[in-house]
Design a protein around this motif. Structure first.
Motif, mmCIF file in Angstrom:
data_model
loop_
_atom_site.group_PDB
_atom_site.id
_atom_site.type_symbol
_atom_site.label_atom_id
_atom_site.label_comp_id
_atom_site.label_asym_id
_atom_site.label_seq_id
_atom_site.Cartn_x
_atom_site.Cartn_y
_atom_site.Cartn_z
ATOM 1 N N ARG A 163 38.165 29.644 43.569
ATOM 2 C CA ARG A 163 37.557 30.937 43.254
ATOM 3 C C ARG A 163 37.616 31.922 44.414
ATOM 4 N N ASP A 164 37.464 31.451 45.637
ATOM 5 C CA ASP A 164 37.550 32.379 46.770
ATOM 6 C C ASP A 164 38.958 32.929 46.922
ATOM 7 N N ALA A 165 39.943 32.041 46.752
ATOM 8 C CA ALA A 165 41.338 32.481 46.852
ATOM 9 C C ALA A 165 41.696 33.430 45.720
ATOM 10 N N VAL A 166 41.153 33.161 44.534
ATOM 11 C CA VAL A 166 41.423 34.031 43.389
ATOM 12 C C VAL A 166 40.835 35.417 43.626
ATOM 13 N N GLY A 167 39.607 35.468 44.116
ATOM 14 C CA GLY A 167 38.989 36.755 44.397
ATOM 15 C C GLY A 167 39.794 37.575 45.390
ATOM 16 N N LYS A 168 40.428 36.904 46.337
ATOM 17 C CA LYS A 168 41.229 37.613 47.344
ATOM 18 C C LYS A 168 42.538 38.148 46.770
ATOM 19 N N LEU A 169 42.934 37.639 45.598
ATOM 20 C CA LEU A 169 44.151 38.146 44.962
ATOM 21 C C LEU A 169 44.002 39.595 44.524
ATOM 22 N N TRP A 170 42.770 39.985 44.190
ATOM 23 C CA TRP A 170 42.572 41.317 43.606
ATOM 24 C C TRP A 170 41.417 42.082 44.251
ATOM 25 N N PRO A 171 41.570 42.502 45.495
ATOM 26 C CA PRO A 171 40.529 43.341 46.110
ATOM 27 C C PRO A 171 40.405 44.700 45.421
ATOM 28 N N THR A 172 41.472 45.121 44.729
ATOM 29 C CA THR A 172 41.469 46.398 44.011
ATOM 30 C C THR A 172 41.990 46.170 42.591
ATOM 31 N N TRP A 173 41.795 47.171 41.731
ATOM 32 C CA TRP A 173 42.302 47.074 40.371
ATOM 33 C C TRP A 173 43.827 47.149 40.334
ATOM 34 N N ASP A 174 44.421 47.866 41.275
ATOM 35 C CA ASP A 174 45.887 47.872 41.359
ATOM 36 C C ASP A 174 46.408 46.457 41.580
ATOM 37 N N LYS A 175 45.757 45.721 42.477
ATOM 38 C CA LYS A 175 46.173 44.339 42.759
ATOM 39 C C LYS A 175 45.929 43.438 41.553
ATOM 40 N N PHE A 176 44.838 43.701 40.848
ATOM 41 C CA PHE A 176 44.543 42.941 39.632
ATOM 42 C C PHE A 176 45.686 43.071 38.622
ATOM 43 N N ILE A 177 46.154 44.276 38.450
ATOM 44 C CA ILE A 177 47.255 44.511 37.518
ATOM 45 C C ILE A 177 48.528 43.824 37.996
ATOM 46 N N GLU A 178 48.761 43.836 39.300
ATOM 47 C CA GLU A 178 49.937 43.154 39.843
ATOM 48 C C GLU A 178 49.875 41.649 39.594
ATOM 49 N N VAL A 179 48.682 41.057 39.757
ATOM 50 C CA VAL A 179 48.519 39.629 39.461
ATOM 51 C C VAL A 179 48.798 39.374 37.982
ATOM 52 N N GLY A 180 48.355 40.298 37.143
ATOM 53 C CA GLY A 180 48.626 40.178 35.715
ATOM 54 C C GLY A 180 50.105 40.150 35.413
ATOM 55 N N LYS A 181 50.864 40.977 36.108
ATOM 56 C CA LYS A 181 52.316 40.999 35.916
ATOM 57 C C LYS A 181 52.939 39.678 36.357
ATOM 58 N N GLN A 182 52.438 39.146 37.478
ATOM 59 C CA GLN A 182 52.947 37.851 37.960
ATOM 60 C C GLN A 182 52.666 36.756 36.941
ATOM 61 N N TYR A 183 51.454 36.779 36.388
ATOM 62 C CA TYR A 183 51.068 35.760 35.409
ATOM 63 C C TYR A 183 51.958 35.843 34.174
ATOM 64 N N LYS A 184 52.159 37.055 33.682
ATOM 65 C CA LYS A 184 52.976 37.195 32.480
ATOM 66 C C LYS A 184 54.420 36.783 32.738
ATOM 67 N N ALA A 185 54.948 37.128 33.904
ATOM 68 C CA ALA A 185 56.318 36.752 34.246
ATOM 69 C C ALA A 185 56.473 35.237 34.303
ATOM 70 N N ALA A 186 55.415 34.555 34.768
ATOM 71 C CA ALA A 186 55.487 33.094 34.919
ATOM 72 C C ALA A 186 55.263 32.357 33.614
ATOM 73 N N THR A 187 54.477 32.929 32.711
ATOM 74 C CA THR A 187 54.077 32.195 31.504
ATOM 75 C C THR A 187 54.560 32.816 30.202
ATOM 76 N N GLY A 188 54.861 34.106 30.242
ATOM 77 C CA GLY A 188 55.221 34.800 29.011
ATOM 78 C C GLY A 188 54.023 35.137 28.151
ATOM 79 N N LYS A 189 52.822 34.896 28.664
ATOM 80 C CA LYS A 189 51.594 35.141 27.904
ATOM 81 C C LYS A 189 50.783 36.297 28.503
ATOM 82 N N ALA A 190 49.853 36.787 27.708
ATOM 83 C CA ALA A 190 48.974 37.847 28.178
ATOM 84 C C ALA A 190 48.061 37.323 29.282
ATOM 85 N N PHE A 191 47.757 38.197 30.198
ATOM 86 C CA PHE A 191 46.897 37.841 31.321
ATOM 87 C C PHE A 191 45.416 38.050 30.997
ATOM 88 N N VAL A 192 45.101 39.206 30.389
ATOM 89 C CA VAL A 192 43.713 39.601 30.158
ATOM 90 C C VAL A 192 43.513 39.920 28.681
#
Length: 420
Positions: A163-192
């Motif tokens: 959880r601490d590492a996950v929180g550090k992935l998205w200090p901002t909403w821009d970063k949150f969206i970037e993580v979402g793109k990474q997730y979708k690229a890796a899985t082909g599924k929706a992030f949120v």
């Protein structure tokens, strides 16, 4: 008391509910009993049952009207007709329009509210105070912000799961969206799950000015926080990282169970919805900090309509069930974050861990999210304004709206909705 979001509900539904509810009797005639209206999805029954076990001579007729907006609409109809419950739960965004009608409610100072004021967060208490001082509601909870995420799905996407590492992935909403793109690229599924609830309604509640300015003037069309939150949400929708499943719908529940999305923005009251809607996912979830670190969405108030037949019985319930100790007990049992700051350092809260969410220290996570909060004024049209912004953003997400015109469309629809 939690589930706050109204999703395209109509006044007609509320009228039907109001017409067939316990309000037909205009409140209970038994002085040791009372009629209580709540919105659904928040397990209000557990608190009522707890109270009745302690007070076996008292009967509470609980009516779960529907969503928070349906409940407010039903209350508006009941107040106009004169047949009201003895006690009603009002969501924070719906409260201001009732505060403008203090003549319709019992001034709780007459029952002893002044003695309780010191127990509550000042900025939460003040929202229920009408012009010239009448106190119309007692705060039941607040909605500190966080993100609930599926550890198993993050692992499958080769993202951190701590959880601490996950929180550090998205200090901002821009970063949150970037993580979402990474997730979708890796899985082909929706992030949120969706953009409007999990991005807009979180980000818009993280600034010092929302739809009104500090002088209580409308500011929705020039508030920096509103525009910023709107732009973040458009970016999330256009990035294709959402499941396009509106919160609290059957599709949303089914998607949560099936793992159709990995992340849900989770004000403290949302955790109960995840537990009840997807019980088989226990242990697969965890909770991390929200992008931006702080904020509040939600909170409700218990009020007593003026024509209640048993206001004293209703007040006795409020006084006992919303005391600091009772709010702490409710938090441990259901996750309702107390509006009584004296318990924020209590070990029962600071050390509380939620087994459903991988023993996440939710007490600390959520109280920390309130520490940097800059309170903003919630006005009589806040709920309607938020709904129009949500509608415009959802249309874009669903492919029905033009992103380039969405902001102007939202502003025009707000003006039409509130006439200002």
């Amino acid at each position: 008391m939690k589930v706050r979001l109204a999703l395209a509900v109509g006044a007609a539904a509320a009228l039907v509910v109001a017409g067939c509810s316990s309000s037909d009797s205009g409140g209970s005639a038994d002085p040791k009993s009372f009629d209580f209206w709540s919105f659904s999805g928040i397990n209000q029954k557990s608190a009522v049952d707890e109270y009745q076990k302690k007070h076996t001579d008292i009967h509470i007729k609980l009516t779960e009207v529907g969503s928070s907006v349906e409940t407010a609409q039903a209350l508006t109809t009941a107040l106009a007709g004169g047949k009201v419950p003895d006690l009603v739960l009002i969501q924070g965004d719906d409260l201001p329009k009732f505060v403008e009608q203090p003549q319709n409610f019992v001034d709780l100072r007459s029952l002893g509210a002044d003695d309780l004021k010191k127990d509550y967060l000042d900025w939460v208490w003040s929202q229920s105070v009408a012009k010239d001082g009448p106190v119309l509601g007692i705060p039941t909870d607040v909605g500190g912000l966080a993100i609930a995420y599926r550890k198993d799905l993050f692992a499958a996407a080769k993202l951190p799961t701590d959880r601490d590492a996950v929180g550090k992935l998205w200090p901002t909403w821009d970063k949150f969206i970037e993580v979402g793109k990474q997730y979708k690229a890796a899985t082909g599924k929706a992030f949120v799950d969706n953009a409007s609830t999990s991005v807009f309604y979180q980000a818009v509640n993280q600034g010092s000015m929302k739809y009104y300015d500090a002088d209580h003037n409308l500011a929705y069309d020039h508030s920096p926080q509103v525009k910023l939150a709107f732009d973040y949400t458009l970016a999330a929708a256009q990035a294709g990282i959402t499941a396009k499943l509106s919160s609290f719908t059957e599709g949303w529940t089914a998607g949560m169970v099936k793992g159709d999305f990995a992340v849900v923005a989770a004000p403290s009251w949302m955790l109960g919805s995840i537990r009840s809607n997807a019980p088989a996912t226990k242990g697969k979830w965890d909770v991390a900090t929200i992008p931006g670190g702080s904020g509040n969405w939600g909170g409700s108030y218990l009020a007593i309509p003026k024509n209640a037949k048993n206001p004293q019985a209703a007040w006795n319930y409020i006084k006992e069930m919303q005391s600091p100790q009772s709010q702490l007990t409710h938090y441990v049992g259901s996750g309702s974050l107390p509006s009584t700051p004296s318990v924020y350092k209590d070990p029962q809260l600071t050390s509380h861990k939620d087994p459903f969410f991988s023993n996440a220290p939710t007490g600390k996570i959520y109280t920390d999210s309130l520490l940097g909060l800059k309170p903003f004024y919630i006005g009589p049209d806040s709920s309607a304004i938020g709904q129009e912004f949500q509608n415009a953003l959802t249309n874009v997400e669903q492919g029905k709206g033009d992103p380039a015109k969405a902001w102007d469309t939202a502003l025009q629809n707000v003006k039409t909705a509130i006439g200002k």
